[in-house]
Motif scaffolding. Structure first.
Motif: not given
Length: 396
Positions: A98-103, A296-305, A312-313, A317-326
């Motif tokens: 879902i995050i990849i599709a959003e980006v 996160l993708p909205l914030a990254l889009k606003n920074t014009e990255l 990749p960012a 980030t998704t893997l790190l945070l959701l990995g800890v949660d899992a």
């Protein structure tokens, strides 16, 4: 005289030889491919399974500690998302997609569709920053809770095994009935394994692959099959055996105290297994992480990255945070990641070793009765430089 061979026969021989050569070459090529495939498979197994210390299957000994402290841990940490015991990438695949599709949608959608992103005021970036601190607190609390449950469960299960050994050792000092001692030893082993079976999700002990039926009489097997809580039947039987042995009062009190400790430890294990963390807190933490990641993708889009940086960012980030949660979700039931069978086997060895060593110690004491202490003991009693060790006040 040589027999002449006609031209047709020679052609057949040549064809057969060519076929055999081609077959041998194919077999050799197939062998090379098989060897290469076996090498790759072996390397994969070594990286993902063999070289990982299976601390969730057996106790951590010197070799496992060496692996855990070695530089190999950097390689292990690099592939932990696709390797055992959690295979985190597979567990978080849906929100990750879902995050990849959003980006991709944000970066490839027509400009008119993205007018809701306020580049001037930075609303999404501000919301993202405000939520970050709350997210860190939630994750810290989540991880602390599951680590506390793990430590309490490991301590309770280990304490139960220690108590079983202590009970047998104490009974050896006050009971000479060999049959009684054997009964107490086997029921201590059964007690520890009964708790293990419950924590593994199997309420019955008699179907155990290690065949603990060998420790039970036929009527006891039937009783265990019929009982509702095997984990309470075993300590009751041990209490009955202790009462039948009729040890001195002070020893009986000590044994009763040890059994109370065992039941407290096993009770902690049962409560952890049968009660998860409050579910509203669990889904709140997971939901908060997902909302933060969707911002996160909205914030990254606003920074014009650029997309090459934002995608990749977002994935990492998704893997790190959701990995800890899992990992936190799976560790709510910590007993799946404890070497329960290895601990029970250790208790069994220690219990029956105590029976054997008790006899050896008695035989050794009988042989050495009346002999003076060894010279080393006399020298140690005098202390350094031949001076006698001073006695404590109030001692004779």
């Amino acid at each position: 005289m040589a027999v002449p061979i006609d031209q047709g026969a020679e052609e057949k021989i040549i064809i057969v030889e060519d076929f055999m050569d081609a077959k041998a070459a194919a077999e050799e090529e197939g062998t090379r491919k098989m060897k290469f495939k076996a090498t790759v498979s072996e390397a994969w197994a070594n990286m993902m399974y063999t070289l990982w210390p299976p601390v969730w299957k057996k106790k951590t000994l010197a070799r496992e500690w060496e692996t855990l402290r070695s530089e190999w841990r950097f390689v292990s940490s690099a592939v932990c998302y696709i390797a055992p015991p959690l295979h985190i990438l597979w567990l978080v695949k849906i929100p990750l997609l879902i995050i990849i599709a959003e980006v991709l949608g944000l970066y490839f959608a027509p400009i008119g569709v993205l007018r809701f992103i306020d580049n001037d005021q930075g609303v999404y970036t501000t919301a993202f920053g405000i939520c970050s601190f709350a997210l860190s607190l939630l994750l810290a609390s989540r991880v602390n809770n599951v680590i506390t449950r793990f430590n309490l469960g490991r301590s309770g299960f280990g304490k139960l095994g220690n108590v079983c050994v202590i009970i047998v050792q104490i009974m050896l000092t006050c009971c000479d009935d060999e049959e009684m001692l054997q009964d107490i030893a086997r029921w201590c082993v059964i007690y520890h394994n009964a708790i293990r079976k419950y924590l593994e999700g199997n309420l019955k002990l008699c179907d155990d692959p290690k065949d603990y039926n060998a420790y039970l009489h036929e009527d006891e097997i039937k009783l265990i099959h019929d009982t509702h809580k095997m984990r309470q039947l075993a300590p009751l039987k041990i209490r009955q055996l202790i009462a039948k042995a009729a040890p001195p009062l002070e020893i009986y009190i000590a044994l009763n105290s040890q059994l109370e400790m065992a039941q407290v430890g096993s009770g902690d294990c049962v409560r952890i297994y049968s009660q998860s963390l409050p579910y509203p807190f669990t889904i709140l933490t997971t939901g908060f992480i997902q909302l933060w990641l969707y911002l996160l993708p909205l914030a990254l889009k606003n920074t014009e990255l650029q997309l090459q940086v934002a995608l990749p960012a977002s994935i990492f980030t998704t893997l790190l945070l959701l990995g800890v949660d899992a990992a936190a979700v799976h560790l709510e039931n910590p007993f799946k990641y404890m070497p329960l069978q290895d601990l029970c086997d250790s208790t069994q060895r220690d219990v029956y070793r105590a029976l054997d060593e008790h006899k050896l110690l008695l035989e050794s004491a009988a042989r050495n009765a009346g002999k003076p202490p060894p010279p080393g003991a006399l020298k140690a009693a005098k202390g350094p430089k031949g001076r006698s060790i001073p006695k404590a006040k109030g001692t004779s």
